[in-house]
Every structure is written in C-alpha cells, then in structure tokens.
Scaffold this motif. Structure first.
Motif, PDB file in Angstrom:
ATOM      1  N   PHE A  83       6.678 -60.192 -38.756  1.00 48.22           N
ATOM      2  CA  PHE A  83       7.896 -59.875 -38.013  1.00 48.22           C
ATOM      3  C   PHE A  83       9.119 -59.950 -38.925  1.00 48.22           C
ATOM      4  CE2 PHE A  83       4.905 -61.053 -34.760  1.00 48.22           C
ATOM      5  CZ  PHE A  83       5.197 -60.209 -33.709  1.00 48.22           C
ATOM      6  N   SER A  84       9.919 -58.903 -38.848  1.00 52.07           N
ATOM      7  CA  SER A  84      11.164 -58.858 -39.612  1.00 52.07           C
ATOM      8  C   SER A  84      12.240 -59.668 -38.907  1.00 52.07           C
ATOM      9  CB  SER A  84      11.623 -57.413 -39.786  1.00 52.07           C
ATOM     10  OG  SER A  84      11.965 -56.848 -38.517  1.00 52.07           O
ATOM     11  N   LEU A  85      13.368 -59.835 -39.586  1.00 54.42           N
ATOM     12  CA  LEU A  85      14.479 -60.581 -38.995  1.00 54.42           C
ATOM     13  C   LEU A  85      14.961 -59.908 -37.718  1.00 54.42           C
ATOM     14  CD1 LEU A  85      16.641 -62.751 -38.943  1.00 54.42           C
ATOM     15  CD2 LEU A  85      17.951 -61.410 -40.613  1.00 54.42           C
ATOM     16  N   ALA A  86      15.076 -58.588 -37.733  1.00 52.25           N
ATOM     17  CA  ALA A  86      15.542 -57.874 -36.541  1.00 52.25           C
ATOM     18  C   ALA A  86      14.593 -58.079 -35.367  1.00 52.25           C
ATOM     19  CB  ALA A  86      15.699 -56.389 -36.849  1.00 52.25           C
ATOM     20  N   GLU A  87      13.300 -58.086 -35.632  1.00 56.71           N
ATOM     21  CA  GLU A  87      12.327 -58.286 -34.555  1.00 56.71           C
ATOM     22  C   GLU A  87      12.372 -59.714 -34.024  1.00 56.71           C
ATOM     23  OE1 GLU A  87       8.912 -55.053 -35.914  1.00 56.71           O
ATOM     24  OE2 GLU A  87       8.991 -57.025 -36.869  1.00 56.71           O
ATOM     25  N   LEU A  88      12.578 -60.681 -34.918  1.00 55.17           N
ATOM     26  CA  LEU A  88      12.696 -62.071 -34.474  1.00 55.17           C
ATOM     27  C   LEU A  88      13.940 -62.270 -33.614  1.00 55.17           C
ATOM     28  CD1 LEU A  88      11.674 -63.951 -37.746  1.00 55.17           C
ATOM     29  CD2 LEU A  88      10.273 -63.544 -35.717  1.00 55.17           C
ATOM     30  N   VAL A  89      15.025 -61.627 -34.001  1.00 55.51           N
ATOM     31  CA  VAL A  89      16.250 -61.717 -33.204  1.00 55.51           C
ATOM     32  C   VAL A  89      16.037 -61.099 -31.825  1.00 55.51           C
ATOM     33  CG1 VAL A  89      18.615 -60.840 -33.015  1.00 55.51           C
ATOM     34  CG2 VAL A  89      17.834 -61.852 -35.155  1.00 55.51           C
ATOM     35  N   ASP A  90      15.342 -59.993 -31.761  1.00 56.06           N
ATOM     36  CA  ASP A  90      15.073 -59.352 -30.478  1.00 56.06           C
ATOM     37  C   ASP A  90      14.238 -60.258 -29.582  1.00 56.06           C
ATOM     38  OD1 ASP A  90      15.086 -56.845 -28.776  1.00 56.06           O
ATOM     39  OD2 ASP A  90      12.933 -57.122 -29.035  1.00 56.06           O
ATOM     40  N   ILE A  91      13.242 -60.915 -30.144  1.00 54.92           N
ATOM     41  CA  ILE A  91      12.426 -61.855 -29.369  1.00 54.92           C
ATOM     42  C   ILE A  91      13.290 -63.010 -28.866  1.00 54.92           C
ATOM     43  CG2 ILE A  91      10.516 -63.504 -29.505  1.00 54.92           C
ATOM     44  CD1 ILE A  91       9.206 -61.621 -31.529  1.00 54.92           C
ATOM     45  N   ALA A  92      14.172 -63.513 -29.733  1.00 56.66           N
ATOM     46  CA  ALA A  92      15.034 -64.635 -29.352  1.00 56.66           C
ATOM     47  C   ALA A  92      15.978 -64.245 -28.221  1.00 56.66           C
ATOM     48  CB  ALA A  92      15.827 -65.115 -30.568  1.00 56.66           C
ATOM     49  N   GLU A  93      16.567 -63.074 -28.303  1.00 48.15           N
ATOM     50  CA  GLU A  93      17.514 -62.651 -27.267  1.00 48.15           C
ATOM     51  C   GLU A  93      16.827 -62.458 -25.919  1.00 48.15           C
ATOM     52  OE1 GLU A  93      21.028 -60.301 -29.601  1.00 48.15           O
ATOM     53  OE2 GLU A  93      19.168 -59.218 -29.278  1.00 48.15           O
ATOM     54  N   SER A  94      15.538 -62.158 -25.935  1.00 49.37           N
ATOM     55  CA  SER A  94      14.812 -61.947 -24.687  1.00 49.37           C
ATOM     56  C   SER A  94      14.283 -63.240 -24.092  1.00 49.37           C
ATOM     57  CB  SER A  94      13.638 -60.987 -24.925  1.00 49.37           C
ATOM     58  OG  SER A  94      14.093 -59.735 -25.411  1.00 49.37           O
ATOM     59  N   ASN A  95      14.170 -64.297 -24.894  1.00 50.44           N
ATOM     60  CA  ASN A  95      13.520 -65.518 -24.427  1.00 50.44           C
ATOM     61  C   ASN A  95      14.382 -66.764 -24.497  1.00 50.44           C
ATOM     62  OD1 ASN A  95      10.394 -64.749 -24.110  1.00 50.44           O
ATOM     63  ND2 ASN A  95      11.181 -63.710 -25.926  1.00 50.44           N
ATOM     64  N   ASN A  96      15.464 -66.743 -25.250  1.00 46.85           N
ATOM     65  CA  ASN A  96      16.286 -67.937 -25.374  1.00 46.85           C
ATOM     66  C   ASN A  96      17.029 -68.196 -24.061  1.00 46.85           C
ATOM     67  OD1 ASN A  96      18.620 -69.735 -26.153  1.00 46.85           O
ATOM     68  ND2 ASN A  96      17.621 -69.534 -28.131  1.00 46.85           N
ATOM     69  N   THR A 283       3.983 -71.228 -30.333  1.00 46.26           N
ATOM     70  CA  THR A 283       3.892 -69.837 -30.756  1.00 46.26           C
ATOM     71  C   THR A 283       3.593 -69.744 -32.247  1.00 46.26           C
ATOM     72  OG1 THR A 283       5.492 -69.209 -29.054  1.00 46.26           O
ATOM     73  CG2 THR A 283       5.093 -67.629 -30.819  1.00 46.26           C
ATOM     74  N   LYS A 284       2.648 -68.896 -32.597  1.00 38.94           N
ATOM     75  CA  LYS A 284       2.300 -68.657 -33.995  1.00 38.94           C
ATOM     76  C   LYS A 284       2.605 -67.196 -34.328  1.00 38.94           C
ATOM     77  CE  LYS A 284       0.682 -72.797 -34.628  1.00 38.94           C
ATOM     78  NZ  LYS A 284       1.390 -73.767 -35.509  1.00 38.94           N
ATOM     79  N   LEU A 285       3.315 -67.012 -35.435  1.00 43.48           N
ATOM     80  CA  LEU A 285       3.629 -65.651 -35.876  1.00 43.48           C
ATOM     81  C   LEU A 285       3.822 -65.635 -37.382  1.00 43.48           C
ATOM     82  CD1 LEU A 285       6.949 -65.855 -36.385  1.00 43.48           C
ATOM     83  CD2 LEU A 285       6.985 -65.608 -33.912  1.00 43.48           C
ATOM     84  N   LYS A 286       3.699 -64.461 -37.943  1.00 43.25           N
ATOM     85  CA  LYS A 286       3.907 -64.273 -39.371  1.00 43.25           C
ATOM     86  C   LYS A 286       5.331 -63.794 -39.622  1.00 43.25           C
ATOM     87  CE  LYS A 286      -0.917 -63.163 -40.512  1.00 43.25           C
ATOM     88  NZ  LYS A 286      -1.815 -62.136 -41.107  1.00 43.25           N
ATOM     89  N   ILE A 287       5.902 -64.270 -40.712  1.00 44.84           N
ATOM     90  CA  ILE A 287       7.279 -63.928 -41.060  1.00 44.84           C
ATOM     91  C   ILE A 287       7.261 -62.946 -42.222  1.00 44.84           C
ATOM     92  CG2 ILE A 287       9.553 -64.828 -41.619  1.00 44.84           C
ATOM     93  CD1 ILE A 287       8.359 -65.901 -39.033  1.00 44.84           C
ATOM     94  N   ALA A 288       8.009 -61.874 -42.094  1.00 48.50           N
ATOM     95  CA  ALA A 288       8.055 -60.857 -43.143  1.00 48.50           C
ATOM     96  C   ALA A 288       8.756 -61.386 -44.385  1.00 48.50           C
ATOM     97  CB  ALA A 288       8.760 -59.608 -42.618  1.00 48.50           C
ATOM     98  N   ASP A 289       8.364 -60.850 -45.522  1.00 50.36           N
ATOM     99  CA  ASP A 289       8.949 -61.222 -46.817  1.00 50.36           C
ATOM    100  C   ASP A 289      10.194 -60.370 -47.061  1.00 50.36           C
ATOM    101  OD1 ASP A 289       9.476 -62.154 -49.305  1.00 50.36           O
ATOM    102  OD2 ASP A 289       7.671 -61.364 -50.270  1.00 50.36           O
ATOM    103  N   ILE A 290      11.255 -60.996 -47.559  1.00 48.81           N
ATOM    104  CA  ILE A 290      12.500 -60.242 -47.791  1.00 48.81           C
ATOM    105  C   ILE A 290      12.865 -60.214 -49.279  1.00 48.81           C
ATOM    106  CG2 ILE A 290      13.441 -60.748 -45.527  1.00 48.81           C
ATOM    107  CD1 ILE A 290      15.189 -62.888 -46.878  1.00 48.81           C
ATOM    108  N   THR A 291      11.962 -60.632 -50.148  1.00 46.15           N
ATOM    109  CA  THR A 291      12.276 -60.608 -51.581  1.00 46.15           C
ATOM    110  C   THR A 291      12.459 -59.168 -52.043  1.00 46.15           C
ATOM    111  OG1 THR A 291       9.900 -60.612 -52.081  1.00 46.15           O
ATOM    112  CG2 THR A 291      11.026 -62.740 -52.030  1.00 46.15           C
ATOM    113  N   GLY A 292      13.326 -59.008 -53.019  1.00 47.44           N
ATOM    114  CA  GLY A 292      13.578 -57.682 -53.575  1.00 47.44           C
ATOM    115  C   GLY A 292      14.710 -56.939 -52.917  1.00 47.44           C
TER     116      GLY A 292
END
Length: 509
Positions: A83-96, A283-292
């Motif tokens: 999951f990218s940062l944008a996708e994590l934010v979308d999940i947070a806005e729907s569940n927080n 909740t278990k999820l994978k976090i996307a890499d942002i290097t580069g």
C-alpha cells in the motif's frame, strides 16, 4: 393529638433523610490509604459498594469489565498488495473515528441553521382539554338531613397562531451567526482530515526510515561477516592474529545487536502507523517502498507568495475570520433587543360543557334533577407591537459583552495570522535545510563507501588493519542511516510546509 401525630411523622421523615445522606459516604473509599472496592452488576459494569476492605495489603487494581474487553476486528485487506501513502491515507479517512466525529459535528451545525430559519415562520398550536368535577354535601337543620351532589364536565378545543412579523434584524443576526458557525464546523471537518493526512504521512515516513535502517543493518552484518571470514583466513595463513579474529567476532555480535534493535524500531513504527490511521492493531498490511523519490527544491515558491496563499486558506485563519463574523452578528442581535417587535396572533376555540345537579332530603324524598348544557365558539385576531422599556440594564450589559467579544475575536484573528506567518517561514526554512542536508549526506555516503571498499581490499591484501576496517564499516553504516534520515526528514519537512500553508489536502505525491 392530631397535630402531634403530624409533627412526629415529619420528624421521622427528616431523620430518615438525614440517615440516608450520611450513609452515602460509605460508597467512597474507607480511608485515604485503602483501596476502593467496587461491586459488579451482571459482570458488565462497576457500581459503588458499601463493603470496606479489611486487608492491610493495598491493591489498587480495578476489577475488569468484560463488556469493554473487545478489540476492533482487523480490516480485510489484500495481503499481497503493498500500500502506498495515498492508499493508506484513504483507508484512514474511511475508518478513523475522528473524521466521523467531525462530520457529525458539521451536520449538527447545519441543522442549527435550520432551527434559526424556523423562527421566520408562524407557530401553529392545537390544544384540547377535557374536565370532570363531582362533589357531594350533607347538611342538617331543624332535625332534617339534606344530601346533595353535583357534577360538572366539559371540553375545550383551541387552535392558536403566533407570528413575529418584524424584529429589526434580530433573527437575521442569529441566522448569520448560525451560518458562520456552520462554516466553522465545516472548516474544522477539513482541518481534521488535514491533520489525519499529516499524522499518517509522518508515521509513514518514520516507518520508511526504520525500514531502511533495518536493511542497512542487514547489509552491515553481511559486511562484518565478510570481515570475519577474511580475519579467519588471514589467521589460517599465518598473517593474522587471534586478536583480529576476536575483534571481528565482536564486531559481528555488535552488528547483530544493531539489527535486532533496528527490527524492534521497525515494528514500533509499523504500529505507530496503524495507530495514526485509526484502524485495528490486528490489521496486517504491506507498506510500499518510497526510496528513489526525487527531492526537487524547484517546487519552493517565493516566501511572500507562500504566505499570502496560506493566509487565505489555512483552517485556523479561516476559523478565526468566521468567528469574527459571528461576534459581529451577536452585536447586531444585541442591538435589536432595544427596538420594538411587530407580531400577529390569532386563535379559534370551541367550548362544550354540561352541569348536572341532584338534591334529595335525608328522609328519602327525591328532589327534582336539573340539567344544564351548552356550547360556544370564539375566534380572535391580534396585531400588536411590543417595546421593552426597562430590564435592569440586562440588554445594555449583553451588548457590552458582545462588543468586547468582537474586539477579542479581531485580536485573535490578528494573532493567528502572525503565528501562521511564523510557522510558514520556519517550515520553509526547515525544508530548505533538509534538502541541503540530504545533498551533503549523499556526498558523505559516497566518500565513506570508497573508504570502506579501500580498507576492505587493503585488509584482504594483508596491508591494512582490522581496526581501520571495522571503523570504516561503522562509519559506512552511520553514513547510510544519516542519508536515510535526511531523505525522509526532507519529505516530512515538505509535508509540514504543506500543512502550515493549508495545502495538505491529499497524501503527498
């Protein structure tokens, strides 16, 4: 005798009330150094208990409430997806829960506008009432006894209308205040989302930094293992010493410890990210890499342009401005209280009723029965004006308070604008510094890598020392971690600048 009984009854009741009031102190802890012993009802909640503790051991642990021992279920997410940062934010806005709370508060403020608007409409009230009354009486005179009884019954139905026609702007002022309050709630709703985006972004970058530290620790351990192999190989060929082998093993153990610590920090930052999102810790999820990702300072606008744009859209500035408008509307409402009000009132009513009276002498002769019944209808319309004359300075005091609050609202707006400018300048400077620091850290890493490669080659050739090699490897580890930290701090500084300018409306791209 009758009066004494009444006094005794009142005294008994008063004493009982006093005893009940005194006994309620037993619900508190018995002593300042003894714990409270709550009771449990149906294993779901605590309630005060009059039982006192007799144990000398002080245990201040509360009994569990099984109704609260529930964890939120884990979200069902794709376990193979990163999951990218944008996708994590979308999940947070729907569940927080904070976003839903802010949404409900905004809806309440919107409904308040409707309540104020209803003051412009007439009020229509329907009323109905029925009544019945009965009585009996016995009189004696000249040896004769006369018994009499009577009853009265009836019903009233009415329809009334009240309509305030003109009040010199009081309702208009209240409506303006309610609308601005709704605007403030909507701004707060937006601010909650911006703060949530920022919190998730900061936690995401912290996790990314910890992830890179863990990878660097793994690579460092691999380098140390290679050094250890080289030391053992030198010792086998008679050109190395036992001390070098021991130093290599020490460095290997140290690198393994750093790897364990890095993995612990990585796990902590993961749960911090989950917490910032407001979802279940299960909740278990994978976090996307942002290097580069490129760090481009070209996006930095002139500070004057940044400040002027920010002052026009920062939530706190907009809130303070709307609050100033509310205070001005309150002044208008207070001034309207000094002026008359024009109203109209109307009513329609219908009354029905009957009276029945019977009387008969005590010796059994029946008196005649009289029945009276009737009904009537009425209607009325009034148009009037009311003018307050004297209220003990209540209106004048209210107006003075409203004017003071308006002055404070203006001062708060000025202060918030100044604080906003200060935050924006600091955030912009922090971003400039972090980008420059990242560039310097990149040069440091390149130089440190060259030093380590040369020291390793020299050691393998038999001309270098293991002390210099382990020092070079430690410096390489530090340089990699420094570059990682500078990289993520620069990204975080960019997000902080976006938040301070009111432009963090979505996850940073």
């Amino acid at each position: 005798m009758h009066e004494r009984n009444i006094v005794a009854f009142i005294a008994t009741c008063w004493l009982g009330v006093g005893l009940c009031a005194a006994s309620t102190t037993d619900l508190a802890p018995p002593r300042p150094d003894r714990p409270w012993n709550p009771g449990a009802a149906h294993n779901t909640q605590l309630f005060p208990s009059t039982l006192s503790t007799s144990s000398a051991i002080s245990d201040y642990t509360l009994p569990p409430n099984p109704a609260l021992a529930v964890l939120a279920p884990a979200l069902e997410l794709d376990q193979e997806k990163s999951f990218s940062l944008a996708e994590l934010v979308d999940i947070a806005e729907s569940n927080n829960p904070n976003t839903r709370i802010a949404w409900n508060e905004a809806r309440q403020a919107a409904l308040a506008v409707g309540l104020v608007e209803s003051a412009y409409l007439p009020r229509l009230t329907a009323s109905a009432m029925g009544a019945y009354q009965a009585g009996s009486k016995q009189d004696s005179a000249y040896g004769l006894t006369l018994n009499s009884s009577n009853s009265v019954s009836g019903a009233i139905a009415a329809l009334s209308l009240e309509w305030l026609l003109f009040d010199f702007g009081k309702r208009d002022a209240f409506l303006d205040a309610a609308k601005q309050t709704s605007v403030i709630s909507n701004i707060a709703f937006t601010a909650v989302h911006q703060q949530l985006i920022y919190a998730v972004t900061m936690a995401f970058y912290a996790h990314a930094s910890a992830s890179e530290h863990a990878k660097t620790a793994v690579k460092s351990l691999e380098n140390i293992k290679a050094i250890q192999v080289a030391a053992q190989d030198r010792y086998k060929h008679g050109i190395g010493t036992v001390i070098e082998v021991a130093q290599a093993r020490q460095a290997s153990a140290q690198a393994n410890l750093l790897l364990v610590q890095a993995n612990g920090v990585l796990e902590d930052t993961y749960y911090n990210l989950i917490t910032a999102m407001g979802i279940s810790p299960l909740t278990k999820l994978k976090i996307a890499d942002i290097t580069g990702r490129d760090l481009s300072p070209a996006t930095l606008l002139p500070v004057e342009k940044i400040i002027t744009d920010a002052l026009a859209r920062r939530p706190d500035v907009l809130t303070a401005y709307a609050a100033q408008k509310v205070s001005q509307a309150n002044i208008a409402a207070a001034e309207a209280e000094f002026k008359p009000k024009v109203f109209v009132a109307a009513s329609v009513a219908q009354v029905t009723g009957g009276v029945s009276v019977t009387a008969f002498p005590g010796f059994g002769l029946q008196a005649p029965t009289v029945d009276l019944a009737g009904s009537r209808r009425s209607g009325s319309v009034f148009v009037g004006i009311s003018m307050p004359l004297y209220d003990g300075s209540m209106r004048a005091t209210t107006l003075s308070k409203a004017r003071i609050e308006a002055e404070n609202a203006e001062l708060r707006l000025t202060r918030i604008r100044e604080e906003a400018v200060h935050q924006i300048i600091l955030s912009r400077n922090a971003l400039n510094t972090s980008v420059s620091t990242y560039n310097a850290a990149q040069e440091l890493l390149n130089a440190t890598q060259t030093t380590f490669d040369a020291a390793l080659a020299a050691y393998r050739s038999g001309v270098g020392s293991i002390t210099e090699l382990t020092l070079a490897e430690t410096q390489l580890l530090q340089a990699k971690n420094t570059l990682t930290d500078c990289y993520n701090k620069a990204l975080a500084a960019a997000a902080t600048l976006a938040l301070s300018t009111g432009g963090l409306g979505a996850a940073p791209k």
